[in-house]
Design a protein around this motif. Structure first.
Motif, PDB file in Angstrom:
ATOM      1  N   GLU A   1       0.825  -1.201   0.000  1.00 28.26           N
ATOM      2  CA  GLU A   1       0.000   0.000   0.000  1.00 28.26           C
ATOM      3  C   GLU A   1       0.863   1.257   0.000  1.00 28.26           C
ATOM      4  O   GLU A   1       2.010   1.237   0.460  1.00 28.26           O
ATOM      5  N   ALA A   2       0.290   2.353  -0.480  1.00 31.03           N
ATOM      6  CA  ALA A   2       0.963   3.651  -0.489  1.00 31.03           C
ATOM      7  C   ALA A   2       0.648   4.378   0.818  1.00 31.03           C
ATOM      8  O   ALA A   2      -0.474   4.835   1.018  1.00 31.03           O
ATOM      9  N   TRP A   3       1.628   4.440   1.699  1.00 31.15           N
ATOM     10  CA  TRP A   3       1.487   5.151   2.971  1.00 31.15           C
ATOM     11  C   TRP A   3       2.344   6.404   2.924  1.00 31.15           C
ATOM     12  O   TRP A   3       3.152   6.584   2.004  1.00 31.15           O
TER      13      TRP A   3
ATOM     14  N   ARG B   1      -0.546  10.322  -4.482  1.00 27.85           N
ATOM     15  CA  ARG B   1      -1.095  11.601  -4.947  1.00 27.85           C
ATOM     16  C   ARG B   1      -1.289  12.622  -3.810  1.00 27.85           C
ATOM     17  O   ARG B   1      -2.391  13.067  -3.555  1.00 27.85           O
ATOM     18  N   ASP B   2      -0.197  12.979  -3.146  1.00 23.84           N
ATOM     19  CA  ASP B   2      -0.236  13.978  -2.063  1.00 23.84           C
ATOM     20  C   ASP B   2      -1.237  13.625  -0.967  1.00 23.84           C
ATOM     21  O   ASP B   2      -1.857  14.510  -0.380  1.00 23.84           O
ATOM     22  N   GLY B   3      -1.401  12.345  -0.705  1.00 23.80           N
ATOM     23  CA  GLY B   3      -2.262  11.898   0.383  1.00 23.80           C
ATOM     24  C   GLY B   3      -3.641  11.441  -0.038  1.00 23.80           C
ATOM     25  O   GLY B   3      -4.339  10.780   0.734  1.00 23.80           O
ATOM     26  N   LEU B   4      -4.069  11.757  -1.248  1.00 28.26           N
ATOM     27  CA  LEU B   4      -5.400  11.338  -1.714  1.00 28.26           C
ATOM     28  C   LEU B   4      -5.504   9.817  -1.798  1.00 28.26           C
ATOM     29  O   LEU B   4      -6.584   9.256  -1.639  1.00 28.26           O
ATOM     30  N   GLY B   5      -4.366   9.166  -2.043  1.00 28.03           N
ATOM     31  CA  GLY B   5      -4.351   7.706  -2.167  1.00 28.03           C
ATOM     32  C   GLY B   5      -3.750   7.013  -0.961  1.00 28.03           C
ATOM     33  O   GLY B   5      -3.313   5.868  -1.063  1.00 28.03           O
ATOM     34  N   ASP B   6      -3.731   7.701   0.177  1.00 23.03           N
ATOM     35  CA  ASP B   6      -3.147   7.129   1.393  1.00 23.03           C
ATOM     36  C   ASP B   6      -3.779   5.773   1.726  1.00 23.03           C
ATOM     37  O   ASP B   6      -5.001   5.653   1.761  1.00 23.03           O
ATOM     38  N   HIS B   7      -2.939   4.775   1.945  1.00 23.42           N
ATOM     39  CA  HIS B   7      -3.322   3.404   2.283  1.00 23.42           C
ATOM     40  C   HIS B   7      -4.006   2.660   1.135  1.00 23.42           C
ATOM     41  O   HIS B   7      -4.601   1.616   1.349  1.00 23.42           O
ATOM     42  N   GLN B   8      -3.908   3.176  -0.085  1.00 18.98           N
ATOM     43  CA  GLN B   8      -4.452   2.457  -1.230  1.00 18.98           C
ATOM     44  C   GLN B   8      -3.404   1.472  -1.755  1.00 18.98           C
ATOM     45  O   GLN B   8      -2.200   1.702  -1.646  1.00 18.98           O
ATOM     46  N   ILE B   9      -3.889   0.391  -2.316  1.00 17.64           N
ATOM     47  CA  ILE B   9      -3.012  -0.645  -2.863  1.00 17.64           C
ATOM     48  C   ILE B   9      -2.276  -0.109  -4.089  1.00 17.64           C
ATOM     49  O   ILE B   9      -2.871   0.556  -4.942  1.00 17.64           O
TER      50      ILE B   9
END
Length: 139
Positions: A51-53, A121-129
């Motif tokens: 995930e993107a953290w 994306r500057d936090g918009l995708g936080d914790h997305q795979i």
């Protein structure tokens, strides 16, 4: 293929044994680099999602296991069976990355246009795979 936790245990054991203990942050980045290399060779190192953290790519299951160490070195010994041909891929990555400043690895994985950046994306995708195909193609 291995579980992400087995791969993490192998990394931790190797680093402890070689007297280069790593932090959880370093562990997460090394897992990412290993998965990327396997994907680029047409295989998977482990099936768990990355995930993107905020501080880069993270395997949540592994993070939960070792987050109690904070920024401290993880010094543990494990016995994990890894095939010798896989060790030939994994060990050079571990040996190259464990000596880097962890924040340099964060900067690398955060580079514009790379997989983490495209998902976070500057936090918009936080914790997305982060899709495996993106890891493979964009690193």
């Amino acid at each position: 293929m291995y579980s992400a936790l087995s791969m993490a245990k192998y990394i931790i054991d190797k680093c402890t044994k070689d007297k280069y203990p790593i932090s959880n942050l370093q562990l997460q980045k090394i897992l990412y680099y290993i998965q990327r290399e396997f994907l680029q060779q047409g295989a998977m190192a482990f099936p768990e999602n990355i995930e993107a953290w905020q501080f880069g790519p993270v395997v949540p299951e592994v993070y939960k296991q070792y987050c109690g160490f904070g920024a401290l070195p993880i010094r543990m010994r494990y016995v994990v069976a890894i095939k010798s041909n896989d060790e030939n891929i994994i060990n050079p990555i571990i040996e190259k990355k464990r000596i880097l400043n962890p924040w340099d690895m964060v900067s690398d994985t955060h580079s514009s246009g790379k997989a983490w950046d495209l998902i976070y994306r500057d936090g918009l995708g936080d914790h997305q795979i982060i899709p495996q195909e993106l890891i493979k193609s964009k690193g």
